[in-house]
Design a protein around this motif. Structure first.
Motif, PDB file in Angstrom:
ATOM      1  N   LEU A 191       0.828  -1.205   0.000  1.00 12.75           N
ATOM      2  CA  LEU A 191       0.000   0.000   0.000  1.00 12.75           C
ATOM      3  C   LEU A 191       0.862   1.254   0.000  1.00 12.75           C
ATOM      4  O   LEU A 191       0.590   2.213  -0.723  1.00 12.75           O
ATOM      5  N   LEU A 192       1.918   1.257   0.817  1.00 12.93           N
ATOM      6  CA  LEU A 192       2.810   2.408   0.851  1.00 12.93           C
ATOM      7  C   LEU A 192       3.523   2.586  -0.484  1.00 12.93           C
ATOM      8  O   LEU A 192       3.747   3.718  -0.931  1.00 12.93           O
ATOM      9  N   ALA A 193       3.883   1.481  -1.116  1.00 11.14           N
ATOM     10  CA  ALA A 193       4.534   1.571  -2.422  1.00 11.14           C
ATOM     11  C   ALA A 193       3.598   2.192  -3.452  1.00 11.14           C
ATOM     12  O   ALA A 193       3.987   3.073  -4.229  1.00 11.14           O
ATOM     13  N   LEU A 194       2.351   1.739  -3.482  1.00 12.32           N
ATOM     14  CA  LEU A 194       1.388   2.268  -4.448  1.00 12.32           C
ATOM     15  C   LEU A 194       1.052   3.727  -4.167  1.00 12.32           C
ATOM     16  O   LEU A 194       0.682   4.468  -5.088  1.00 12.32           O
ATOM     17  N   ALA A 195       1.182   4.136  -2.914  1.00 11.16           N
ATOM     18  CA  ALA A 195       0.867   5.514  -2.540  1.00 11.16           C
ATOM     19  C   ALA A 195       2.104   6.402  -2.518  1.00 11.16           C
ATOM     20  O   ALA A 195       2.040   7.529  -2.018  1.00 11.16           O
ATOM     21  N   ALA A 196       3.211   5.927  -3.054  1.00 11.55           N
ATOM     22  CA  ALA A 196       4.457   6.702  -3.116  1.00 11.55           C
ATOM     23  C   ALA A 196       4.903   7.178  -1.732  1.00 11.55           C
ATOM     24  O   ALA A 196       5.414   8.278  -1.567  1.00 11.55           O
ATOM     25  N   PHE A 214       2.999  -4.325  -9.538  1.00 14.34           N
ATOM     26  CA  PHE A 214       4.386  -4.025  -9.907  1.00 14.34           C
ATOM     27  C   PHE A 214       4.898  -5.009 -10.953  1.00 14.34           C
ATOM     28  O   PHE A 214       5.644  -4.634 -11.868  1.00 14.34           O
ATOM     29  N   ALA A 215       4.504  -6.282 -10.829  1.00 14.90           N
ATOM     30  CA  ALA A 215       4.977  -7.294 -11.781  1.00 14.90           C
ATOM     31  C   ALA A 215       4.532  -6.967 -13.207  1.00 14.90           C
ATOM     32  O   ALA A 215       5.273  -7.207 -14.177  1.00 14.90           O
ATOM     33  N   THR A 243       0.194   7.169  -9.619  1.00 15.07           N
ATOM     34  CA  THR A 243       0.994   7.458  -8.428  1.00 15.07           C
ATOM     35  C   THR A 243       2.051   6.382  -8.223  1.00 15.07           C
ATOM     36  O   THR A 243       3.215   6.673  -7.919  1.00 15.07           O
ATOM     37  N   ALA A 244       1.645   5.124  -8.401  1.00 13.82           N
ATOM     38  CA  ALA A 244       2.589   4.011  -8.256  1.00 13.82           C
ATOM     39  C   ALA A 244       3.668   4.061  -9.331  1.00 13.82           C
ATOM     40  O   ALA A 244       4.855   3.854  -9.046  1.00 13.82           O
ATOM     41  N   VAL A 245       3.285   4.331 -10.571  1.00 12.30           N
ATOM     42  CA  VAL A 245       4.248   4.399 -11.671  1.00 12.30           C
ATOM     43  C   VAL A 245       5.284   5.490 -11.404  1.00 12.30           C
ATOM     44  O   VAL A 245       6.492   5.291 -11.615  1.00 12.30           O
ATOM     45  N   VAL A 246       4.836   6.650 -10.937  1.00  9.95           N
ATOM     46  CA  VAL A 246       5.762   7.736 -10.618  1.00  9.95           C
ATOM     47  C   VAL A 246       6.721   7.307  -9.509  1.00  9.95           C
ATOM     48  O   VAL A 246       7.930   7.533  -9.585  1.00  9.95           O
ATOM     49  N   ALA A 289       8.819  12.884 -16.300  1.00  6.71           N
ATOM     50  CA  ALA A 289       8.130  14.167 -16.468  1.00  6.71           C
ATOM     51  C   ALA A 289       6.743  13.958 -17.075  1.00  6.71           C
ATOM     52  O   ALA A 289       5.770  14.610 -16.676  1.00  6.71           O
ATOM     53  N   THR A 290       6.649  13.042 -18.046  1.00  2.73           N
ATOM     54  CA  THR A 290       5.353  12.748 -18.675  1.00  2.73           C
ATOM     55  C   THR A 290       4.376  12.163 -17.662  1.00  2.73           C
ATOM     56  O   THR A 290       3.203  12.553 -17.602  1.00  2.73           O
ATOM     57  N   ALA A 291       4.855  11.219 -16.859  1.00  2.00           N
ATOM     58  CA  ALA A 291       3.986  10.574 -15.880  1.00  2.00           C
ATOM     59  C   ALA A 291       3.493  11.563 -14.820  1.00  2.00           C
ATOM     60  O   ALA A 291       2.314  11.560 -14.453  1.00  2.00           O
ATOM     61  N   VAL A 292       4.389  12.408 -14.338  1.00  2.10           N
ATOM     62  CA  VAL A 292       4.015  13.403 -13.326  1.00  2.10           C
ATOM     63  C   VAL A 292       2.995  14.383 -13.898  1.00  2.10           C
ATOM     64  O   VAL A 292       1.993  14.713 -13.263  1.00  2.10           O
ATOM     65  N   SER A 293       3.250  14.841 -15.119  1.00  2.00           N
ATOM     66  CA  SER A 293       2.336  15.784 -15.761  1.00  2.00           C
ATOM     67  C   SER A 293       0.956  15.168 -15.970  1.00  2.00           C
ATOM     68  O   SER A 293      -0.073  15.815 -15.753  1.00  2.00           O
TER      69      SER A 293
END
Length: 325
Positions: A191-196, A214-215, A243-246, A289-293
């Motif tokens: 959960l913490l990983a997915l929530a950054a 993640f897999a 959020t997880a991808v970032v 940058a793309t993911a954050v935007s």
């Protein structure tokens, strides 16, 4: 009793120590990602200051605390947009400045909370400058911002920042707090990983955690999964997915910088290290940058969730498949 959240203990101790020796700044800017409880920490501080018991935390029982809990304390003012996503205008700030200049009802001082501070219009933020430069005796101005870069530099420079950084997925304090609040059957580290690394966001998105894997993100990088198919599965909870991808991408960048000891998700270190071996870091920075935007646009504008997520995952496959130069 109004107390800080467990992962805020270090910041709270600094604030409490400053209060005890009479060196608390007149203006504080609470920063950090969404889900760290910045507003909670600011409110806890204001509550402690207004409390008549004069302890490190508000007692919740005195006359002042009862007024605050009833949202009717005459020495406390909260500035917020009238509607979600709205602005805080100059007139509201002018009224707040006049509020600070009046005598406190209980002799402690007057406190203003501005949340989110990014909602201040340029004119409103500039109206605060004189108060920040020449504060009223005994007053406290607290601003809460997830994106302090959107505030004028002149405002930021006149506040002392209290920054709440994301926690690591193996942070015992945060994991224990999630276990207590969610009960059995939840993987606090995931959960913490997915929530950054933002515990409040991890709690709020617990029901969404099973959607994002993640897999699968790894499989996209190796060509073993299709971005359109994965986007279709993840689009039920696009904000959680992005959020997880970032967060995963930022850990890859930490590995690239030789900062493996600073990983937010140490449980994924071996897998991230394998991904890191063939990555073009310039492309990875562009992808980040793309993911954050896109995440920002998804939460603040009416983007098509599935198309936005699909675009990010396609960009991820391109960034990770491109050979080094």
């Amino acid at each position: 009793m109004t107390a800080p959240l467990p992962w805020q203990a270090e910041a709270w101790e600094r604030l409490s120590r400053a209060r005890r020796v009479g060196r608390l700044p007149h203006a504080l800017l609470f920063t950090g990602p969404e889900g760290m409880g910045k507003g909670h920490l600011a409110r806890a501080l204001v509550a402690a200051i207004l409390c008549e018991a004069d302890g490190d935390t508000a007692c919740g029982e005195c006359r002042s605390c009862q007024l605050r809990l009833a949202d009717s304390h005459p020495d406390r003012l909260v500035l917020q947009p009238e509607k979600e996503g709205g602005a805080i205008g100059v007139e509201a700030v002018r009224e707040a400045i006049a509020f600070l200049q009046r005598h406190a009802h209980y002799g402690v001082g007057r406190c203003i909370l501005v949340e989110p501070a990014e909602a201040l219009t340029t004119s409103a933020a500039n109206s605060l400058l004189k108060t920040l430069e020449e504060p009223t005796a005994g007053s406290l101005l607290t601003l809460v911002a997830s994106r302090p870069g959107r505030l004028p530099a002149t405002v930021v420079s006149r506040c002392q920042q209290v920054h709440l950084a994301p926690v690591a997925t193996d942070d015992a304090t945060s994991r224990d707090w999630l276990d207590r609040n969610l009960g059995p059957g939840h993987d606090a580290a995931k959960l913490l990983a997915l929530a950054a690394g933002a515990p409040l966001r991890a709690r709020d998105r617990a029901s969404e955690a099973a959607t994002v894997d993640f897999a699968e993100w790894q499989a996209l990088a190796t060509g073993e999964a299709d971005p359109v198919t994965v986007a279709g599965r993840w689009q039920r909870e696009p904000a959680t997915a992005l959020t997880a991808v970032v967060a995963w991408t930022e850990d890859l960048l930490r590995l690239a910088a030789g900062a493996g000891e600073a990983l937010r998700q140490p449980d994924h270190q071996a897998a991230l290290q394998r991904l890191a071996e063939g990555v073009d870091w310039r492309r990875l920075l562009e992808f980040h940058a793309t993911a954050v935007s896109t995440l920002d646009g998804l939460t603040r504008r009416n983007l098509n969730a599935e198309l936005a997520l699909e675009g990010v995952l396609v960009a991820w496959t391109e960034a990770t498949r491109r050979p080094r130069r």
